[in-house]
Design a protein around this motif. Structure first.
Motif, PDB file in Angstrom:
ATOM      1  N   MET A  59       0.928  -1.291  -0.038  1.00  0.00           N
ATOM      2  CA  MET A  59       0.170  -0.132   0.014  1.00  0.00           C
ATOM      3  C   MET A  59       0.740   0.985   0.180  1.00  0.00           C
ATOM      4  SD  MET A  59      -2.522   1.175   2.978  1.00  0.00           S
ATOM      5  CE  MET A  59      -3.020   2.677   3.092  1.00  0.00           C
ATOM      6  N   SER A  60       0.637   2.145  -1.124  1.00  0.00           N
ATOM      7  CA  SER A  60       1.251   3.457  -1.073  1.00  0.00           C
ATOM      8  C   SER A  60       0.655   4.398  -0.331  1.00  0.00           C
ATOM      9  CB  SER A  60       1.645   3.875  -2.506  1.00  0.00           C
ATOM     10  OG  SER A  60       0.374   4.356  -2.909  1.00  0.00           O
ATOM     11  N   GLY A  61       1.180   5.663  -0.170  1.00  0.00           N
ATOM     12  CA  GLY A  61       0.650   6.790   0.338  1.00  0.00           C
ATOM     13  C   GLY A  61      -0.278   7.557  -0.576  1.00  0.00           C
ATOM     14  N   GLU A  62      -0.292   7.218  -1.688  1.00  0.00           N
ATOM     15  CA  GLU A  62      -1.305   7.724  -2.584  1.00  0.00           C
ATOM     16  C   GLU A  62      -2.742   7.592  -2.558  1.00  0.00           C
ATOM     17  OE1 GLU A  62       0.403   7.861  -6.545  1.00  0.00           O
ATOM     18  OE2 GLU A  62       2.396   7.260  -5.657  1.00  0.00           O
ATOM     19  N   ASP A  63      -3.549   8.537  -3.077  1.00  0.00           N
ATOM     20  CA  ASP A  63      -5.036   7.963  -2.975  1.00  0.00           C
ATOM     21  C   ASP A  63      -5.447   7.712  -4.418  1.00  0.00           C
ATOM     22  OD1 ASP A  63      -7.647   7.877  -2.582  1.00  0.00           O
ATOM     23  OD2 ASP A  63      -7.873  10.139  -2.702  1.00  0.00           O
ATOM     24  N   HIS A  64      -5.753   6.111  -4.262  1.00  0.00           N
ATOM     25  CA  HIS A  64      -5.974   5.431  -5.365  1.00  0.00           C
ATOM     26  C   HIS A  64      -7.275   5.185  -5.349  1.00  0.00           C
ATOM     27  CE1 HIS A  64      -1.667   4.909  -6.748  1.00  0.00           C
ATOM     28  NE2 HIS A  64      -1.592   4.515  -5.627  1.00  0.00           N
ATOM     29  N   SER A  65      -8.342   5.882  -4.907  1.00  0.00           N
ATOM     30  CA  SER A  65      -9.674   5.518  -4.753  1.00  0.00           C
ATOM     31  C   SER A  65     -10.298   5.807  -6.222  1.00  0.00           C
ATOM     32  CB  SER A  65     -10.348   6.344  -3.827  1.00  0.00           C
ATOM     33  OG  SER A  65     -10.153   7.555  -4.106  1.00  0.00           O
ATOM     34  N   GLN A  66     -10.973   5.033  -6.625  1.00  0.00           N
ATOM     35  CA  GLN A  66     -11.575   4.729  -7.941  1.00  0.00           C
ATOM     36  C   GLN A  66     -12.580   6.147  -8.069  1.00  0.00           C
ATOM     37  OE1 GLN A  66     -11.420   2.023 -10.297  1.00  0.00           O
ATOM     38  NE2 GLN A  66      -9.693   1.364  -9.066  1.00  0.00           N
ATOM     39  N   LYS A  67     -12.312   6.884  -9.249  1.00  0.00           N
ATOM     40  CA  LYS A  67     -13.304   7.842  -9.487  1.00  0.00           C
ATOM     41  C   LYS A  67     -14.257   7.611 -10.405  1.00  0.00           C
ATOM     42  CE  LYS A  67     -10.247  11.630  -8.344  1.00  0.00           C
ATOM     43  NZ  LYS A  67     -10.080  12.291  -7.347  1.00  0.00           N
ATOM     44  N   LYS A  68     -15.655   7.904 -10.139  1.00  0.00           N
ATOM     45  CA  LYS A  68     -16.627   7.392 -11.133  1.00  0.00           C
ATOM     46  C   LYS A  68     -16.541   8.254 -12.626  1.00  0.00           C
ATOM     47  CE  LYS A  68     -19.883   5.720  -7.733  1.00  0.00           C
ATOM     48  NZ  LYS A  68     -21.291   5.825  -7.450  1.00  0.00           N
ATOM     49  N   VAL A  69     -16.242   7.633 -13.651  1.00  0.00           N
ATOM     50  CA  VAL A  69     -15.905   8.449 -15.056  1.00  0.00           C
ATOM     51  C   VAL A  69     -16.643   7.264 -15.903  1.00  0.00           C
ATOM     52  CG1 VAL A  69     -13.898   9.508 -14.431  1.00  0.00           C
ATOM     53  CG2 VAL A  69     -13.816   7.184 -15.497  1.00  0.00           C
ATOM     54  N   MET A  70     -16.979   7.806 -17.006  1.00  0.00           N
ATOM     55  CA  MET A  70     -17.669   6.897 -18.094  1.00  0.00           C
ATOM     56  C   MET A  70     -16.754   5.760 -18.303  1.00  0.00           C
ATOM     57  SD  MET A  70     -19.246   7.961 -21.490  1.00  0.00           S
ATOM     58  CE  MET A  70     -17.685   7.910 -22.779  1.00  0.00           C
ATOM     59  N   PHE A  71     -17.416   4.507 -18.206  1.00  0.00           N
ATOM     60  CA  PHE A  71     -16.837   3.301 -18.697  1.00  0.00           C
ATOM     61  C   PHE A  71     -17.548   2.608 -19.607  1.00  0.00           C
ATOM     62  CE2 PHE A  71     -15.539  -1.020 -17.995  1.00  0.00           C
ATOM     63  CZ  PHE A  71     -14.157  -0.928 -17.597  1.00  0.00           C
ATOM     64  N   ASP A  72     -16.895   2.728 -20.936  1.00  0.00           N
ATOM     65  CA  ASP A  72     -17.567   2.058 -22.007  1.00  0.00           C
ATOM     66  C   ASP A  72     -16.729   0.873 -22.530  1.00  0.00           C
ATOM     67  OD1 ASP A  72     -15.420   3.429 -23.157  1.00  0.00           O
ATOM     68  OD2 ASP A  72     -16.656   4.827 -24.218  1.00  0.00           O
ATOM     69  N   GLY A  73     -16.662   0.429 -23.840  1.00  0.00           N
ATOM     70  CA  GLY A  73     -16.034  -0.708 -24.362  1.00  0.00           C
ATOM     71  C   GLY A  73     -14.669  -0.223 -24.493  1.00  0.00           C
ATOM     72  N   GLU A  74     -14.347   0.821 -24.804  1.00  0.00           N
ATOM     73  CA  GLU A  74     -13.102   1.299 -25.173  1.00  0.00           C
ATOM     74  C   GLU A  74     -12.170   1.448 -23.834  1.00  0.00           C
ATOM     75  OE1 GLU A  74     -10.517   5.309 -26.968  1.00  0.00           O
ATOM     76  OE2 GLU A  74     -12.699   5.068 -27.353  1.00  0.00           O
ATOM     77  N   ALA A  75     -12.903   1.815 -22.939  1.00  0.00           N
ATOM     78  CA  ALA A  75     -12.296   2.200 -21.412  1.00  0.00           C
ATOM     79  C   ALA A  75     -12.002   0.599 -20.893  1.00  0.00           C
ATOM     80  CB  ALA A  75     -13.165   2.725 -20.521  1.00  0.00           C
ATOM     81  N   ALA A  76     -12.950  -0.482 -20.993  1.00  0.00           N
ATOM     82  CA  ALA A  76     -12.815  -1.755 -20.743  1.00  0.00           C
ATOM     83  C   ALA A  76     -11.746  -2.442 -21.623  1.00  0.00           C
ATOM     84  CB  ALA A  76     -14.185  -2.585 -21.041  1.00  0.00           C
ATOM     85  N   SER A  77     -11.525  -2.042 -22.931  1.00  0.00           N
ATOM     86  CA  SER A  77     -10.431  -2.708 -23.485  1.00  0.00           C
ATOM     87  C   SER A  77      -9.189  -2.173 -23.036  1.00  0.00           C
ATOM     88  CB  SER A  77     -10.754  -2.387 -25.122  1.00  0.00           C
ATOM     89  OG  SER A  77      -9.572  -2.900 -25.788  1.00  0.00           O
ATOM     90  N   SER A  78      -9.165  -1.047 -22.678  1.00  0.00           N
ATOM     91  CA  SER A  78      -7.729  -0.192 -22.195  1.00  0.00           C
ATOM     92  C   SER A  78      -7.565  -0.948 -20.823  1.00  0.00           C
ATOM     93  CB  SER A  78      -7.883   1.271 -22.171  1.00  0.00           C
ATOM     94  OG  SER A  78      -6.812   1.551 -21.721  1.00  0.00           O
ATOM     95  N   LEU A  79      -8.255  -1.055 -19.899  1.00  0.00           N
ATOM     96  CA  LEU A  79      -8.318  -1.530 -18.738  1.00  0.00           C
ATOM     97  C   LEU A  79      -7.481  -3.069 -18.738  1.00  0.00           C
ATOM     98  CD1 LEU A  79      -8.493  -1.856 -15.669  1.00  0.00           C
ATOM     99  CD2 LEU A  79     -10.793  -2.539 -16.149  1.00  0.00           C
ATOM    100  N   VAL A  80      -8.019  -3.892 -19.852  1.00  0.00           N
ATOM    101  CA  VAL A  80      -7.738  -5.466 -20.001  1.00  0.00           C
ATOM    102  C   VAL A  80      -6.243  -5.257 -20.413  1.00  0.00           C
ATOM    103  CG1 VAL A  80      -7.911  -7.513 -21.087  1.00  0.00           C
ATOM    104  CG2 VAL A  80      -9.813  -6.363 -20.350  1.00  0.00           C
ATOM    105  N   LYS A  81      -6.077  -4.490 -21.446  1.00  0.00           N
ATOM    106  CA  LYS A  81      -4.470  -4.346 -21.978  1.00  0.00           C
ATOM    107  C   LYS A  81      -3.555  -4.089 -20.984  1.00  0.00           C
ATOM    108  CE  LYS A  81      -6.090  -3.144 -26.862  1.00  0.00           C
ATOM    109  NZ  LYS A  81      -6.286  -2.181 -27.720  1.00  0.00           N
ATOM    110  N   GLU A  82      -3.862  -3.022 -20.281  1.00  0.00           N
ATOM    111  CA  GLU A  82      -3.128  -2.591 -18.995  1.00  0.00           C
ATOM    112  C   GLU A  82      -2.870  -4.018 -17.925  1.00  0.00           C
ATOM    113  OE1 GLU A  82      -3.671   0.434 -15.040  1.00  0.00           O
ATOM    114  OE2 GLU A  82      -4.794   0.896 -17.019  1.00  0.00           O
TER     115      GLU A  82
END
Length: 490
Positions: free
Chosen positions: A1-24
């Protein structure tokens, strides 16, 4: 665990975002970091630390989503999850070790082993009724097996979903463990991607959608579904204990909103009045004369589910058959524990999974008729029997097909990590808990080792009659045939 705030922010999540996440996540998995024993252990320890430090927040979130009593959260969600982590920490090294396998004379000289390897990048889609346990328990298995994982919590439990996104963002390695919040659109975007495994907990309707999406990429799935879990009650039981244990499994587990809660009871016509009286007595001692006001009962999760349950009670085929309860308060989304006696098989309460605080009791002339009642429907996730008759126990185990069976209690088989937990038929496929969670996210890779000695000419052309006889005998394991072929004996 780092000291940074990695909390998820609600942003638009579409097919492109999903594809990018899987690639990452595939980049992270390909780096090999998740395969190490040290990484896996560190992530499981981080989850334990998270639970210890944030227990109050978890209790509050489940209270917000379901009005779940704190004791139920501590025992059935936090306690069971911590046990899962502790078992994993204790036994992971052994689970990861290659397993020696026997070889045959055909490959002599050789050795073989089965090597557990992670599948890759996996998706966990969880349910709302136990939003903490059913989200994180599969994640522990995925991490223990060395995978990168995406968790999609249920939007029907919004406080729990938000908390999970925030906490996993803070405590876990976000390069390999991520949370995606949202509803149908976000889930659809995720299911369009190619995963190495999908683990879904929920109902059969959505389970079929998940399986259809997975089939496009030949992705294997674990489906933890549900069904109408029966409870058969003999007349030779300790009636008080039986009633208390049925109540514990039905109403003390999320007020019936659990995939393995008793869905209906089968008993004989002669014994039914005694069982009903015992249930009434114990229900009143547990929840008082006005159970709808009890703080020890969870509320119904949403107005849609409330309406679905009320529709079952308002069914013309059920009205007049309520022998206990039936009180409701739509403003508070509360329905009192309710017992219905001899609802017809074609009524809504008997044809659909209840998933709520309604308990039908079906009567038969002989208890053996219960097998026909159970087997006329789809295979349930769990089936329960209360009896002191050892012969009938054997008949029950032999004749009833279900994900799991429990004799003389309800739901407790869930906590035994040495038993697989999963469904069969319409109640699901695949299993988890303990090592079975590790296995669910692992490929068992077969490896055969040979040296350069023992290179027999019989495997190569030209294929003479002697070679054919010898190879046939070797493949069959026929030692006498091998000797005959070598020496030319007929």
């Amino acid at each position: 665990m780092s000291g940074e705030d990695h909390s998820q922010k609600k942003v638009m999540f579409d097919g492109e975002a999903a594809s990018s996440l899987v690639k990452e996540l595939r980049v992270s998995f390909s780096s090999g970091k998740t395969r190490s024993y040290e990484w896996r252990i560190s992530q499981v320890k981080a989850l334990l630390k998270m639970v210890d430090e944030q227990q109050d927040q978890i209790i509050d979130a489940l209270r917000s989503d379901l009005a779940k009593p704190p004791l139920e959260t501590v025992v059935y969600e936090i306690g069971m999850f911590k046990n899962s982590c502790e078992v994993t920490l204790k036994e992971l090294k052994q689970w990861m070790a290659p397993e020696k396998a026997k070889t045959s004379v055909t490959t002599f000289p050789s050795s073989a082993e089965i090597v557990p390897e992670p599948l890759g990048v996996v998706l966990v889609i969880s349910a709302w009724n136990y939003p903490f346990l059913l989200s994180l328990d599969p994640v522990v298995g995925a991490i223990a097996a060395g995978n990168a994982v995406v968790l999609k919590p249920s939007e029907i439990a919004p406080a729990s979903s938000s908390l999970l996104a925030n906490l996993l963002g803070r405590y876990m390695d976000n390069s390999s463990v991520r949370v995606v919040e949202g509803a149908v659109d976000e889930t659809t975007a995720l299911l369009q991607q190619k995963w190495d495994k999908i683990f879904y907990t929920g109902n059969g309707k959505v389970g079929r959608i998940v399986m259809a999406a997975a089939a496009k990429h030949l992705t294997p799935v674990v489906l933890e579904l549900g069904g109408k879990s029966p409870t058969v009650v003999d007349s030779n039981v300790n009636l008080e204990v039986t009633a208390r244990r049925i109540i514990s499994g039905k109403w003390c587990c999320n007020n019936g909103q659990a995939c393995i809660s008793p869905d209906y009871v089968i008993t004989t016509k002669d014994f039914a009045p005694k069982l009903v009286d015992a249930l009434k007595k114990e229900l009143e001692s547990f929840f008082g004369k006005n159970p709808i006001e009890s703080n020890d009962l969870s509320r119904i999760v949403s107005s849609n589910h409330f309406a679905r349950l009320i529709k079952m009670l308002d069914d013309d085929k059920v009205s007049g058959k309520i022998v206990y309860g039936g009180e409701k308060d739509e403003s508070k989304l509360r329905i009192a524990p309710t017992i219905v006696l001899d609802a017809p098989q074609d009524s809504l309460i008997m044809s659909e999974e209840i998933f709520g605080p309604l308990l039908p009791i079906i009567t038969v002339n002989k208890l053996e008729e219960s097998f026909d009642v159970i087997n006329a429907g789809t295979k349930p996730l769990a089936a329960y029997l209360f009896t002191n008759d050892n012969k009938f126990k054997e008949q029950f185990v032999k004749n009833v097909s279900a994900g799991g069976l429990l004799i003389n209690d309800t739901v407790l088989h869930l906590v035994v990590h040495t038993l697989p937990f999963g469904g069969v038929g319409d109640s699901g496929m695949g299993a988890y808990h303990g090592k079975f969670s590790f296995d669910a996210f692992t490929h068992r890779k077969a490896v055969l080792y040979r040296g350069f000695t023992g290179d027999a000419s019989i495997r190569y052309p030209p294929y003479t009659d002697t070679k054919q006889k010898l190879m046939k005998a070797l493949v069959a394991g026929d030692v006498t045939g091998v000797v005959r072929a070598l020496f030319g004996w007929s």
